[in-house]
Design a protein around this motif. Structure first.
Motif, PDB file in Angstrom:
ATOM      1  N   THR A 196      13.852  -7.808   5.940  1.00 33.72           N
ATOM      2  CA  THR A 196      12.858  -7.143   5.650  1.00 33.72           C
ATOM      3  C   THR A 196      11.951  -7.842   4.699  1.00 33.72           C
ATOM      4  O   THR A 196      12.306  -8.712   4.085  1.00 33.72           O
ATOM      5  CB  THR A 196      13.234  -6.000   4.441  1.00 33.72           C
ATOM      6  OG1 THR A 196      14.586  -5.315   4.935  1.00 33.72           O
ATOM      7  CG2 THR A 196      12.401  -5.141   3.912  1.00 33.72           C
ATOM      8  N   SER A 197      10.617  -7.745   5.124  1.00 36.73           N
ATOM      9  CA  SER A 197       9.532  -8.644   4.391  1.00 36.73           C
ATOM     10  C   SER A 197       8.921  -7.779   3.569  1.00 36.73           C
ATOM     11  O   SER A 197       9.419  -6.621   3.255  1.00 36.73           O
ATOM     12  CB  SER A 197       8.498  -9.163   5.404  1.00 36.73           C
ATOM     13  OG  SER A 197       7.562 -10.053   4.844  1.00 36.73           O
ATOM     14  N   THR A 198       7.521  -7.983   3.046  1.00 37.79           N
ATOM     15  CA  THR A 198       6.678  -7.261   2.184  1.00 37.79           C
ATOM     16  C   THR A 198       5.160  -7.472   2.461  1.00 37.79           C
ATOM     17  O   THR A 198       5.137  -8.725   2.741  1.00 37.79           O
ATOM     18  CB  THR A 198       7.095  -7.459   0.712  1.00 37.79           C
ATOM     19  OG1 THR A 198       6.072  -6.697   0.004  1.00 37.79           O
ATOM     20  CG2 THR A 198       7.089  -8.839   0.344  1.00 37.79           C
ATOM     21  N   SER A 199       4.347  -6.419   2.566  1.00 36.42           N
ATOM     22  CA  SER A 199       2.939  -6.753   2.559  1.00 36.42           C
ATOM     23  C   SER A 199       2.461  -7.811   1.448  1.00 36.42           C
ATOM     24  O   SER A 199       1.302  -8.307   1.529  1.00 36.42           O
ATOM     25  CB  SER A 199       2.131  -5.543   2.473  1.00 36.42           C
ATOM     26  OG  SER A 199       2.461  -4.850   1.349  1.00 36.42           O
ATOM     27  N   GLU A 200       3.270  -7.883   0.283  1.00 30.28           N
ATOM     28  CA  GLU A 200       2.688  -8.844  -0.743  1.00 30.28           C
ATOM     29  C   GLU A 200       2.557 -10.235  -0.205  1.00 30.28           C
ATOM     30  O   GLU A 200       2.024 -11.109  -0.915  1.00 30.28           O
ATOM     31  CB  GLU A 200       3.784  -8.656  -1.705  1.00 30.28           C
ATOM     32  CG  GLU A 200       3.510  -7.566  -2.675  1.00 30.28           C
ATOM     33  CD  GLU A 200       2.206  -7.446  -3.602  1.00 30.28           C
ATOM     34  OE1 GLU A 200       2.156  -8.616  -4.058  1.00 30.28           O
ATOM     35  OE2 GLU A 200       1.726  -6.501  -3.893  1.00 30.28           O
ATOM     36  N   VAL A 201       3.254 -10.610   0.851  1.00 26.39           N
ATOM     37  CA  VAL A 201       3.240 -12.044   1.355  1.00 26.39           C
ATOM     38  C   VAL A 201       1.707 -12.108   1.863  1.00 26.39           C
ATOM     39  O   VAL A 201       1.371 -13.557   1.782  1.00 26.39           O
ATOM     40  CB  VAL A 201       4.143 -12.340   2.404  1.00 26.39           C
ATOM     41  CG1 VAL A 201       5.758 -11.899   1.927  1.00 26.39           C
ATOM     42  CG2 VAL A 201       3.962 -11.783   3.851  1.00 26.39           C
ATOM     43  N   TYR A 202       1.125 -11.361   2.275  1.00 30.87           N
ATOM     44  CA  TYR A 202      -0.319 -11.548   2.623  1.00 30.87           C
ATOM     45  C   TYR A 202      -1.354 -12.002   1.453  1.00 30.87           C
ATOM     46  O   TYR A 202      -2.319 -12.446   1.596  1.00 30.87           O
ATOM     47  CB  TYR A 202      -0.916 -10.378   3.352  1.00 30.87           C
ATOM     48  CG  TYR A 202      -0.225 -10.092   4.792  1.00 30.87           C
ATOM     49  CD1 TYR A 202      -0.117 -11.091   5.456  1.00 30.87           C
ATOM     50  CD2 TYR A 202       0.539  -8.857   4.996  1.00 30.87           C
ATOM     51  CE1 TYR A 202       0.506 -11.013   6.914  1.00 30.87           C
ATOM     52  CE2 TYR A 202       0.999  -8.492   6.300  1.00 30.87           C
ATOM     53  CZ  TYR A 202       0.978  -9.616   7.134  1.00 30.87           C
ATOM     54  OH  TYR A 202       1.711  -9.352   8.414  1.00 30.87           O
ATOM     55  N   GLY A 203      -0.891 -11.437   0.161  1.00 29.45           N
ATOM     56  CA  GLY A 203      -1.834 -11.438  -0.971  1.00 29.45           C
ATOM     57  C   GLY A 203      -3.095 -10.722  -0.562  1.00 29.45           C
ATOM     58  O   GLY A 203      -3.137  -9.915   0.286  1.00 29.45           O
ATOM     59  N   GLN A 218      -0.024 -15.823   1.423  1.00 27.90           N
ATOM     60  CA  GLN A 218      -0.666 -16.432   0.237  1.00 27.90           C
ATOM     61  C   GLN A 218       0.383 -16.066  -0.909  1.00 27.90           C
ATOM     62  O   GLN A 218       0.513 -14.840  -1.203  1.00 27.90           O
ATOM     63  CB  GLN A 218      -1.859 -15.700  -0.201  1.00 27.90           C
ATOM     64  CG  GLN A 218      -2.878 -15.975   0.903  1.00 27.90           C
ATOM     65  CD  GLN A 218      -4.322 -15.320   0.539  1.00 27.90           C
ATOM     66  OE1 GLN A 218      -5.428 -15.884   0.449  1.00 27.90           O
ATOM     67  NE2 GLN A 218      -4.549 -14.050   1.022  1.00 27.90           N
ATOM     68  N   PRO A 219       1.101 -17.079  -1.439  1.00 27.01           N
ATOM     69  CA  PRO A 219       2.174 -16.550  -2.464  1.00 27.01           C
ATOM     70  C   PRO A 219       1.582 -16.531  -3.848  1.00 27.01           C
ATOM     71  O   PRO A 219       1.193 -17.258  -4.683  1.00 27.01           O
ATOM     72  CB  PRO A 219       3.089 -17.859  -2.492  1.00 27.01           C
ATOM     73  CG  PRO A 219       1.963 -18.988  -2.003  1.00 27.01           C
ATOM     74  CD  PRO A 219       1.311 -18.381  -1.037  1.00 27.01           C
ATOM     75  N   GLN A 220       0.885 -15.321  -3.978  1.00 29.21           N
ATOM     76  CA  GLN A 220       0.185 -15.080  -5.362  1.00 29.21           C
ATOM     77  C   GLN A 220       1.399 -14.421  -6.540  1.00 29.21           C
ATOM     78  O   GLN A 220       0.768 -14.317  -7.689  1.00 29.21           O
ATOM     79  CB  GLN A 220      -0.923 -13.874  -4.883  1.00 29.21           C
ATOM     80  CG  GLN A 220      -2.033 -14.559  -4.239  1.00 29.21           C
ATOM     81  CD  GLN A 220      -3.080 -13.553  -3.985  1.00 29.21           C
ATOM     82  OE1 GLN A 220      -3.675 -13.419  -3.068  1.00 29.21           O
ATOM     83  NE2 GLN A 220      -3.546 -12.612  -5.114  1.00 29.21           N
TER      84      GLN A 220
END
Length: 332
Positions: free
Chosen positions: A128-135, A149-151
């Protein structure tokens, strides 16, 4: 590959099975005939959360443990056909306070699960990933080739976890697929997320709804659609060593979402800015909108629950479970 594959007779491990998405996935797997090992975080008390209704179900084996413990993880994985790895430390605000804990659970935990899957030769691991990894979206809609983008410390830990899982495909041919949900919502979600936060305030009778920034947009996917996407990915050979976005392709601002929730709840309220709920300026993700073409074309999956129907169902659930929330307190 169709999302209606036969799960009868398969032994499946779900890490993070007590959680919002994990427990929904467990229910769907059972409905399709799977035998489920539910790996849950050990607690020294008897509360089983969203799995309480399954305590006497012979098709479910509850295993308490911690993904940071490689031995316990290995024992849980042994003999499984498929491993759905959902266990993670979630929540962006808390990651500002305790970033090291996110690395240990999300990155080291994923390494432990991947190594156990390799050792025991599972047929498929779904990570499981997350869309948050895109920034914040540089281009929209966001497909799987979008830069990472690690925001926030949370998103950084999930990027590390994703790369750890995929490295086992490249280095060891571990049959792993990464699924990347976009802002899943629905019944059982905790108060740390925006939709239950708003609904809990509304159903508690608040006339002013406290929120952070109202302008960011998100792509909200109903929890059963996300869980079906996990199952579809598990039987898609084309997805081996690949990432699949699970989103609707529809975006809505947080402000407009709040107005839709007010309407769905049948309440009357106005929106009020709460500075304590704002992210640091460089950490705010301003736009997330998925391109789900790969998941649709490769697996046959597509979202089935509209945002309007999903918000209504979620509102009804929160109203019926208001005792689980503390509407007056900001939950990180």
């Amino acid at each position: 590959m169709s999302t209606t594959s036969n799960w009868a007779g398969r032994t499946v491990l779900v890490t993070g099975a007590e959680g919002f998405i994990g427990s929904t996935l467990v229910d769907l797997l059972l409905a399709q005939g799977a035998d489920v090992r539910a790996f849950v975080h050990y607690k020294p008390y008897a509360e089983k959360g969203h799995l309480a209704h399954l305590l006497d179900d012979p098709r479910v084996q509850l295993l308490a443990g911690d993904v940071r413990d490689p031995g316990r993880v290995s024992d849980a994985v042994e003999g499984c056909d498929t491993v759905f790895h959902l266990a993670a430390l979630i929540g962006i605000p808390y990651s500002y306070d305790s970033p090291g804990a996110y690395v240990q659970t999300n990155v080291v935990g994923t390494e432990n699960v991947a190594e156990a899957c390799r050792r025991h030769a599972v047929r498929r691991m779904v990570h499981t990933s997350t869309s948050e990894v895109y920034g914040t979206a540089r281009t929209a809609p966001i497909d799987e080739s979008h830069p990472l983008q690690p925001q926030s410390p949370y998103s950084a830990s999930k990027i590390g976890a994703d790369m750890t899982a995929l490295s086992h495909w490249h280095a060891f041919e571990l049959p792993v697929t990464v699924v990347r949900p976009f802002n899943t919502y629905g019944p059982r979600q905790s108060a740390r997320a925006v939709i239950p936060t708003i609904l809990a305030q509304l159903h508690a009778g608040a006339r002013e709804i406290k929120l952070g920034s109202l302008t960011p947009t998100r792509d909200f996917t109903y929890v059963t659609d996300t869980a079906r996407g996990f199952m579809a990915a598990a039987d898609c050979d084309r997805a081996l060593g690949q990432v699949l976005n699970l989103g609707t392709g529809r975006e809505i601002s947080i402000g407009d979402l709040a107005l839709a929730l007010i309407a769905a709840s049948g309440r009357d309220a106005q929106l009020v800015a709460d500075p304590s709920r704002l992210r640091p300026s460089g950490s705010e993700v301003h736009r997330l909108l998925s391109d789900n073409t790969r998941a649709r074309e490769w697996t046959g999956w597509e979202p089935q629950v509209s945002l309007e129907d999903g918000l209504k169902q979620t509102s009804e659930w929160v109203a019926a479970h208001l005792n689980l929330f503390a509407p007056d307190r900001y939950q990180v």
